[in-house]
Design an enzyme around this catalytic site. Structure first.
Site, PDB file in Angstrom:
ATOM      1  N   GLY A  61      41.689  57.995  46.645  1.00 19.01           N
ATOM      2  CA  GLY A  61      40.531  58.853  46.860  1.00 19.01           C
ATOM      3  C   GLY A  61      39.712  58.983  45.593  1.00 19.01           C
ATOM      4  N   HIS A  62      38.787  59.930  45.613  1.00 21.14           N
ATOM      5  CA  HIS A  62      37.876  60.129  44.481  1.00 21.14           C
ATOM      6  C   HIS A  62      38.306  61.266  43.577  1.00 21.14           C
ATOM      7  CE1 HIS A  62      34.220  57.956  46.535  1.00 21.14           C
ATOM      8  NE2 HIS A  62      35.299  57.201  46.447  1.00 21.14           N
TER       9      HIS A  62
END
Length: 213
Positions: A61-62
């Protein structure tokens, strides 16, 4: 509101799949949770206060984001955020604060503590970006209207997949940014580094990479 012992999954390549987004909320608790997404594991938007996050595993993810902030008129402040004991594995970011340039109105993001974080092969372990713009034609001519104040990163350790492990890119000078006991290694050639702009940060304890001059 309490979110405890949950698991959230989305494909790594799925756009705009924030695991948990908090906005215009007070007294939110998130703990003992695993999040794998194609966007932010957890994001905290405008108008949020007294947010407590603990023992969250993030990746892919980020990463964990405050923001983006400052894009719209009359956004509320973001205050009293405590994030601790998170692990990031293979994420784009670790802990990120992002605000838009040329905000239409003024707001505040303040009184935040990020502590006891483990980064494993994270591109940007610690990042403040007050020139956030996801488009290609950004000219960076304006200063963000979001004031950043009283923000501490404490006991942040692990590895960065990019040379710049600490990026503090403030618009108007950030106020009261503290980095305490940071140990982030880049396994590639040359080792890890820091990059700062208008940060005016205070450094306490062990620091790797070396603080900005």
């Amino acid at each position: 509101m309490k979110l405890i012992n949950i698991q959230i999954n989305a494909p790594e390549n799925s756009p705009n799949t924030d695991g948990i987004h908090i906005e215009r909320s007070t007294g939110v608790v998130i703990s003992d949770t695993r999040i794998s997404t194609g966007d932010d594991c957890i994001s905290i938007g405008q108008g949020s206060d007294n947010i407590d996050i603990a023992r969250v595993h993030c990746g892919p993810g980020h990463g964990m984001s405050i923001g983006s902030l400052g894009r719209y008129v009359d956004e509320g402040d973001v205050t009293r955020v405590h994030v601790r004991n998170m692990t990031f594995v293979g994420t784009m970011n670790g802990v990120r604060i992002k605000t838009w340039e040329n905000s239409p109105t003024k707001s505040l993001a303040a009184h935040m503590l990020f502590e006891n974080m483990v980064m494993k092969d994270v591109q940007n372990p610690i990042i403040i970006d007050q020139k956030y713009c996801p488009y290609y034609d950004c000219e960076h001519k304006h200063v963000s209207g979001v004031t950043l104040k009283d923000i501490t990163f404490k006991n942040i350790k692990g590895t960065s997949s990019m040379p710049v492990a600490v990026l503090l890119r403030c618009g108007v000078p950030c106020q009261g940014v503290v980095l305490q006991d940071v140990d982030l290694k880049y396994m590639g050639e040359g080792g890890s580094s820091s990059k700062c702009e208008n940060a005016m940060a205070t450094y306490v304890g062990y620091q790797h990479p070396e603080p900005c001059a």
